[in-house]
Design a protein around this motif. Sequence first.
Motif, PDB file in Angstrom:
ATOM      1  N   ASP A 199       9.117  27.961  16.816  1.00 11.19           N
ATOM      2  CA  ASP A 199      10.151  28.965  16.543  1.00 11.19           C
ATOM      3  C   ASP A 199      10.507  28.978  15.062  1.00 11.19           C
ATOM      4  O   ASP A 199      10.654  30.039  14.456  1.00 11.19           O
ATOM      5  N   HIS A 200      10.643  27.794  14.487  1.00  9.41           N
ATOM      6  CA  HIS A 200      11.006  27.686  13.071  1.00  9.41           C
ATOM      7  C   HIS A 200       9.920  28.319  12.200  1.00  9.41           C
ATOM      8  O   HIS A 200      10.213  29.083  11.277  1.00  9.41           O
ATOM      9  N   VAL A 202      10.149  32.087  12.378  1.00 12.97           N
ATOM     10  CA  VAL A 202      11.262  32.629  11.592  1.00 12.97           C
ATOM     11  C   VAL A 202      10.909  32.619  10.111  1.00 12.97           C
ATOM     12  O   VAL A 202      11.166  33.581   9.392  1.00 12.97           O
ATOM     13  N   SER A 261      10.441  35.886   7.682  1.00 14.91           N
ATOM     14  CA  SER A 261      11.237  36.078   6.466  1.00 14.91           C
ATOM     15  C   SER A 261      10.353  36.466   5.288  1.00 14.91           C
ATOM     16  O   SER A 261      10.813  37.135   4.367  1.00 14.91           O
ATOM     17  N   HIS A 263      22.345  38.071  13.254  1.00 10.82           N
ATOM     18  CA  HIS A 263      22.309  36.868  12.417  1.00 10.82           C
ATOM     19  C   HIS A 263      21.292  37.004  11.288  1.00 10.82           C
ATOM     20  O   HIS A 263      20.266  37.643  11.423  1.00 10.82           O
ATOM     21  N   ILE A 294      18.393  35.596   8.680  1.00 13.22           N
ATOM     22  CA  ILE A 294      17.235  34.725   8.839  1.00 13.22           C
ATOM     23  C   ILE A 294      17.598  33.307   8.407  1.00 13.22           C
ATOM     24  O   ILE A 294      17.198  32.336   9.046  1.00 13.22           O
ATOM     25  N   GLU A 333      19.358  31.675  11.252  1.00 12.18           N
ATOM     26  CA  GLU A 333      18.409  31.297  12.304  1.00 12.18           C
ATOM     27  C   GLU A 333      17.639  30.030  11.926  1.00 12.18           C
ATOM     28  O   GLU A 333      17.473  29.136  12.745  1.00 12.18           O
ATOM     29  N   ARG A 334      17.166  29.981  10.682  1.00 12.29           N
ATOM     30  CA  ARG A 334      16.442  28.780  10.221  1.00 12.29           C
ATOM     31  C   ARG A 334      17.337  27.551  10.297  1.00 12.29           C
ATOM     32  O   ARG A 334      16.905  26.480  10.730  1.00 12.29           O
ATOM     33  N   GLN A 336      19.981  27.052  12.245  1.00 10.18           N
ATOM     34  CA  GLN A 336      20.226  26.692  13.649  1.00 10.18           C
ATOM     35  C   GLN A 336      19.036  25.954  14.241  1.00 10.18           C
ATOM     36  O   GLN A 336      19.207  24.918  14.888  1.00 10.18           O
ATOM     37  N   ILE A 337      17.845  26.484  14.027  1.00 12.36           N
ATOM     38  CA  ILE A 337      16.645  25.844  14.577  1.00 12.36           C
ATOM     39  C   ILE A 337      16.443  24.476  13.928  1.00 12.36           C
ATOM     40  O   ILE A 337      16.097  23.503  14.601  1.00 12.36           O
TER      41      ILE A 337
END
Length: 114
Positions: free
Chosen positions: A25-26, A29, A33, A47, A49, A52-53, A55-56
């Motif tokens: 997932d990371h 993302v 980007s 949210h 990017i 998101e990065r 959080q992951i």
Amino acid sequence: MDAARRRLAEERRLALDRLASLTGDHEAVVAASRDTNADDEHDPEGHTIAFERSQIGALIAHVRRHLDELDAATGRVDAGTYGRCEGCGRPIGDARLEALPATRTCITCASRRR
């Protein structure tokens, strides 16, 4: 102790699966980007990017800490101390070990820490 070792091994397998998924997932993302407008701070879609990065990344760190705790618990199995509270030395309840196989303390000692 064979049951404890099996439980810890299964928990470790699940954590490794989760880590692989989060890592994928990371990477997705990060790749996304590169292909999008760099100004995602004002994106009305949700949210950013960067968020998101972040959080992951936090989830990945959490899973890695959990893997360390599982490895430490396996070490306690090898040492013959698994299932004994590091605070008071009494046995940790079976239900607690089932819910938190890497726990180091009984529920009473865990409650005192808060």
